[in-house]
Design a protein around this motif. Structure first.
Motif, PDB file in Angstrom:
ATOM      1  N   PHE A 135       0.843  -1.206   0.000  1.00  0.00           N
ATOM      2  CA  PHE A 135       0.000   0.000   0.000  1.00  0.00           C
ATOM      3  C   PHE A 135       0.875   1.252   0.000  1.00  0.00           C
ATOM      4  O   PHE A 135       0.839   2.046   0.957  1.00  0.00           O
ATOM      5  CB  PHE A 135      -0.929   0.016   1.218  1.00  0.00           C
ATOM      6  CG  PHE A 135      -1.682  -1.265   1.427  1.00  0.00           C
ATOM      7  CD1 PHE A 135      -2.782  -1.587   0.650  1.00  0.00           C
ATOM      8  CD2 PHE A 135      -1.271  -2.168   2.401  1.00  0.00           C
ATOM      9  CE1 PHE A 135      -3.472  -2.771   0.840  1.00  0.00           C
ATOM     10  CE2 PHE A 135      -1.950  -3.357   2.611  1.00  0.00           C
ATOM     11  CZ  PHE A 135      -3.046  -3.663   1.821  1.00  0.00           C
ATOM     12  N   PRO A 136       1.687   1.440  -1.039  1.00  0.00           N
ATOM     13  CA  PRO A 136       2.638   2.559  -1.039  1.00  0.00           C
ATOM     14  C   PRO A 136       1.987   3.933  -0.927  1.00  0.00           C
ATOM     15  O   PRO A 136       2.538   4.836  -0.291  1.00  0.00           O
ATOM     16  CB  PRO A 136       3.384   2.395  -2.371  1.00  0.00           C
ATOM     17  CG  PRO A 136       2.480   1.567  -3.218  1.00  0.00           C
ATOM     18  CD  PRO A 136       1.756   0.652  -2.280  1.00  0.00           C
ATOM     19  N   LEU A 137       0.813   4.101  -1.530  1.00  0.00           N
ATOM     20  CA  LEU A 137       0.144   5.399  -1.486  1.00  0.00           C
ATOM     21  C   LEU A 137      -0.414   5.698  -0.096  1.00  0.00           C
ATOM     22  O   LEU A 137      -0.550   6.871   0.279  1.00  0.00           O
ATOM     23  CB  LEU A 137      -0.980   5.448  -2.522  1.00  0.00           C
ATOM     24  CG  LEU A 137      -0.546   5.306  -3.993  1.00  0.00           C
ATOM     25  CD1 LEU A 137      -1.752   5.334  -4.916  1.00  0.00           C
ATOM     26  CD2 LEU A 137       0.443   6.402  -4.365  1.00  0.00           C
ATOM     27  N   HIS A 138      -0.730   4.656   0.659  1.00  0.00           N
ATOM     28  CA  HIS A 138      -1.289   4.843   2.002  1.00  0.00           C
ATOM     29  C   HIS A 138      -0.231   4.772   3.100  1.00  0.00           C
ATOM     30  O   HIS A 138      -0.560   4.921   4.276  1.00  0.00           O
ATOM     31  CB  HIS A 138      -2.364   3.788   2.273  1.00  0.00           C
ATOM     32  CG  HIS A 138      -3.527   3.849   1.345  1.00  0.00           C
ATOM     33  ND1 HIS A 138      -4.524   4.783   1.450  1.00  0.00           N
ATOM     34  CD2 HIS A 138      -3.842   3.095   0.254  1.00  0.00           C
ATOM     35  CE1 HIS A 138      -5.419   4.610   0.496  1.00  0.00           C
ATOM     36  NE2 HIS A 138      -5.026   3.588  -0.253  1.00  0.00           N
ATOM     37  N   TYR A 139       1.023   4.542   2.706  1.00  0.00           N
ATOM     38  CA  TYR A 139       2.085   4.366   3.699  1.00  0.00           C
ATOM     39  C   TYR A 139       2.224   5.561   4.651  1.00  0.00           C
ATOM     40  O   TYR A 139       2.309   5.364   5.865  1.00  0.00           O
ATOM     41  CB  TYR A 139       3.417   4.100   2.989  1.00  0.00           C
ATOM     42  CG  TYR A 139       4.583   3.920   3.934  1.00  0.00           C
ATOM     43  CD1 TYR A 139       4.816   2.700   4.556  1.00  0.00           C
ATOM     44  CD2 TYR A 139       5.456   4.979   4.216  1.00  0.00           C
ATOM     45  CE1 TYR A 139       5.880   2.521   5.424  1.00  0.00           C
ATOM     46  CE2 TYR A 139       6.512   4.811   5.081  1.00  0.00           C
ATOM     47  CZ  TYR A 139       6.721   3.582   5.689  1.00  0.00           C
ATOM     48  OH  TYR A 139       7.768   3.424   6.556  1.00  0.00           O
ATOM     49  N   PRO A 140       2.235   6.818   4.149  1.00  0.00           N
ATOM     50  CA  PRO A 140       2.388   7.940   5.084  1.00  0.00           C
ATOM     51  C   PRO A 140       1.257   8.058   6.096  1.00  0.00           C
ATOM     52  O   PRO A 140       1.438   8.634   7.179  1.00  0.00           O
ATOM     53  CB  PRO A 140       2.406   9.169   4.157  1.00  0.00           C
ATOM     54  CG  PRO A 140       2.803   8.636   2.821  1.00  0.00           C
ATOM     55  CD  PRO A 140       2.196   7.269   2.747  1.00  0.00           C
ATOM     56  N   VAL A 141       0.086   7.500   5.750  1.00  0.00           N
ATOM     57  CA  VAL A 141      -1.060   7.585   6.667  1.00  0.00           C
ATOM     58  C   VAL A 141      -1.085   6.400   7.625  1.00  0.00           C
ATOM     59  O   VAL A 141      -1.390   6.558   8.808  1.00  0.00           O
ATOM     60  CB  VAL A 141      -2.385   7.636   5.855  1.00  0.00           C
ATOM     61  CG1 VAL A 141      -3.589   7.670   6.803  1.00  0.00           C
ATOM     62  CG2 VAL A 141      -2.398   8.846   4.940  1.00  0.00           C
ATOM     63  N   LYS A 142      -0.746   5.206   7.107  1.00  0.00           N
ATOM     64  CA  LYS A 142      -0.823   3.991   7.914  1.00  0.00           C
ATOM     65  C   LYS A 142       0.367   3.823   8.859  1.00  0.00           C
ATOM     66  O   LYS A 142       0.235   3.280   9.950  1.00  0.00           O
ATOM     67  CB  LYS A 142      -0.922   2.758   7.002  1.00  0.00           C
ATOM     68  CG  LYS A 142      -2.255   2.620   6.284  1.00  0.00           C
ATOM     69  CD  LYS A 142      -2.274   1.368   5.436  1.00  0.00           C
ATOM     70  CE  LYS A 142      -3.622   1.167   4.760  1.00  0.00           C
ATOM     71  NZ  LYS A 142      -4.671   0.804   5.732  1.00  0.00           N
ATOM     72  N   VAL A 143       1.548   4.259   8.435  1.00  0.00           N
ATOM     73  CA  VAL A 143       2.759   4.110   9.259  1.00  0.00           C
ATOM     74  C   VAL A 143       3.261   5.494   9.629  1.00  0.00           C
ATOM     75  O   VAL A 143       4.066   6.101   8.919  1.00  0.00           O
ATOM     76  CB  VAL A 143       3.852   3.303   8.525  1.00  0.00           C
ATOM     77  CG1 VAL A 143       5.039   3.063   9.454  1.00  0.00           C
ATOM     78  CG2 VAL A 143       3.300   1.974   8.038  1.00  0.00           C
ATOM     79  N   THR A 144       2.782   5.995  10.750  1.00  0.00           N
ATOM     80  CA  THR A 144       3.177   7.303  11.247  1.00  0.00           C
ATOM     81  C   THR A 144       4.100   7.152  12.447  1.00  0.00           C
ATOM     82  O   THR A 144       4.253   6.049  13.001  1.00  0.00           O
ATOM     83  CB  THR A 144       1.938   8.113  11.665  1.00  0.00           C
ATOM     84  OG1 THR A 144       1.276   7.416  12.738  1.00  0.00           O
ATOM     85  CG2 THR A 144       0.971   8.272  10.494  1.00  0.00           C
TER      86      THR A 144
END
Length: 327
Positions: A135-144
């Motif tokens: 989920f590269p596009l969601h990485y900044p949101v999912k892994v904070t």
């Protein structure tokens, strides 16, 4: 029985020893060279992991959620090695095998806590790679940062509570016969098996903790890489697959050097000589902390870039200082 402190007269069957005697590495020729080797490995572990922690603190580009877990791994490696190796050297190299009862339990608690936090830390890093690739596009949101801090803190809390319970049950055991531990530290299994009364609760807790802190993390890591492999099979180009795999090589190396020796040692537990088992376990305890920083320095592009940047800055500062001195 001057080595024992008996309980009050109301419970004459309960005996708590004043100390335990750690007696591993028996009848091994030239074993002192092995202790010197352990000291060398310990120094390398401390210096290497301290350097990784310093790099992460100094370079703002490395202050990402992933490197929160890397920093924690380096910290655990330093803490765990410092809890284990100096005491092992004191016991065997300087011939101080007696360790008081309470000190032995504390020694056990810190060693096992660091060992199992390492296992969970690898879970955190595998989750980071799983989300980054699937989920590269969601990485900044999912892994904070907040998520990674919370996950690591929960791992620490779980391991500490589990081992407080395990150590607490050891205080209920009576040691009326031998106080000699055939190990290289205050090992949980060899210790509770010395008890004269029923040690079944400690045995059950030991097996439960092993499942929760070793097998479940390993299964999660294996499943995460199966998912990563499936995701990469859908990638169009070979170059993209290779690039994605390269981001996982450091973590995969850590998983291999941590889990494989432990699994091999426990699988062959009844088929190898006690001294061989002790040496295998001692190497399993000290080698991963030494190798982890080298793996990250050699296999992680961000770390290598940070090292090159610091080296260049030091060279520039030396050149500047020489020019000032010449003037």
């Amino acid at each position: 029985m001057d080595s024992f402190n008996s309980a009050p007269e109301t419970n004459l069957t309960f005996v708590r020893p004043a100390y335990f005697i750690i007696r591993g590495f028996v009848d091994i020729p030239d074993i002192k060279y092995y202790y010197v080797f352990l000291f060398f490995v310990y120094i390398m572990s401390v210096l290497g992991n301290a350097a990784v922690m310093a790099l992460i603190c100094l370079d703002h580009h490395l202050r990402t959620p992933k490197y929160v877990a890397v920093f924690n791994l380096a910290f655990v490696d330093v803490f765990g090695s410092s809890a284990l190796v100096p005491k092992v050297l004191d016991v065997f190299l300087f011939d101080h095998p007696r360790i008081p009862f309470s000190d032995c339990l504390a020694f056990m608690f810190f060693c096992f806590t660091c060992l199992w936090v390492q296992s969970f830390n690898l879970v955190a890093l595998s989750y980071d790679r799983l989300v980054a690739i699937m989920f590269p596009l969601h990485y900044p949101v999912k892994v904070t940062h907040r998520f990674m801090f919370s996950m690591i803190a929960s791992f620490w809390l779980f391991v500490i509570v589990a081992h407080v319970i395990a150590v607490g049950f050891l205080t209920r055991l009576s040691f009326c016969d031998s106080v000699v531990l055939n190990s290289y530290f205050c090992d949980h299994g060899p210790l509770f098996r010395l008890a004269c009364n029923d040690f079944t609760p400690s045995l059950v807790i030991a097996r439960l903790i092993t499942v929760l802190t070793l097998w479940i993390p390993l299964v999660f890591i294996l499943l995460s890489y199966l998912c990563i492999g499936y995701a990469l099979s859908k990638v169009a180009t070979v170059q993209e697959r290779v690039k994605a795999v390269k981001t996982c090589t450091a973590h995969l190396s850590l998983v291999i050097i941590y889990f494989i020796p432990i699994l091999v040692t426990f699988t062959m537990n009844t088929n190898i000589h006690p001294n061989a088992r002790i040496i295998n376990l001692s190497l399993t305890s000290v080698f991963p902390p030494m190798l982890n920083p080298f793996i990250y320095v050699l296999q992680t592009q961000e770390i290598k870039a940070s090292v090159r940047k610091i080296v260049k800055m030091r060279k520039r500062s030396k050149i500047t200082m020489r020019k000032v001195m010449l003037k």
